[in-house]
Design a protein around this motif. Structure first.
Motif, PDB file in Angstrom:
ATOM      1  N   ALA A   1       0.812  -1.221   0.000  1.00 24.21           N
ATOM      2  CA  ALA A   1       0.000   0.000   0.000  1.00 24.21           C
ATOM      3  C   ALA A   1       0.845   1.271   0.000  1.00 24.21           C
ATOM      4  N   ASP A   2       2.007   1.235   0.676  1.00 27.41           N
ATOM      5  CA  ASP A   2       2.796   2.468   0.809  1.00 27.41           C
ATOM      6  C   ASP A   2       4.292   2.193   0.952  1.00 27.41           C
ATOM      7  N   ASP A   3       4.747   1.121   0.359  1.00 26.31           N
ATOM      8  CA  ASP A   3       6.157   0.707   0.462  1.00 26.31           C
ATOM      9  C   ASP A   3       6.596   0.508   1.911  1.00 26.31           C
TER      10      ASP A   3
ATOM     11  N   ARG B   1       5.745   2.136   4.685  1.00 26.73           N
ATOM     12  CA  ARG B   1       5.898   3.288   5.574  1.00 26.73           C
ATOM     13  C   ARG B   1       5.011   3.196   6.818  1.00 26.73           C
TER      14      ARG B   1
END
Length: 152
Positions: A57-59, A61
């Motif tokens: 979803a967000d590498d 994070r």
């Protein structure tokens, strides 16, 4: 017979010291790896951390942010190592219920209890309720300035 030059209290003190030392430098990578497949309580334990914060979803994070927060909480945890070792040595089990005393924003005190494994749920609940009532009666009395008679 061998004369042992240390006491059971010495053993408990050393166990408490080492228990605390284990929390002082937690393995950051290990924290992240360990939490991945654990169920998240607020999801009624239906989703794991990896499911809740998927890497795609967000590498990673959001997962990394949660890992950092957990790592910080471990490092900031109160040193209850002596208490934990003493409970284990005495065969007591900590209760998940705690009595919190204080304001809406910040507790003034928190009382944690531990019981022998054979103590019934009813007895535990009754003791916790009685202690909670006594603590809060004392606080009310202290705030009003008037002593309250003990209940029987």
């Amino acid at each position: 017979m061998v004369d042992i030059p240390y006491t059971p209290a010495d053993l408990r003190a050393e166990a408490a010291r080492q228990h605390f030392e284990l929390t002082q430098d937690p393995d950051h990578m290990g924290v992240g790896e360990s939490m991945g497949t654990e169920a998240v309580p607020s999801t009624d334990r239906t989703r794991t951390w990896e499911q809740l914060l998927p890497y795609d979803a967000d590498d990673g994070r959001a997962y990394s942010t949660a890992t950092d927060a957990i790592y910080d909480l471990i490092g900031e945890a109160a040193n209850l190592s002596s208490w934990a070792v003493e409970l284990g040595a005495d065969g007591l089990e900590p209760s998940e219920t705690a009595i919190t005393v204080g304001g809406a924003e910040q507790p003034v005190a928190r009382i944690h209890l531990a019981f022998e494994s054979g103590v019934s749920h009813e007895m535990r609940s009754g003791l916790i309720a009685s202690i909670n009532e006594a603590v809060h009666a004392h606080i009310r009395s202290a705030r009003s300035g008037a002593p309250q008679p003990p209940r029987s």
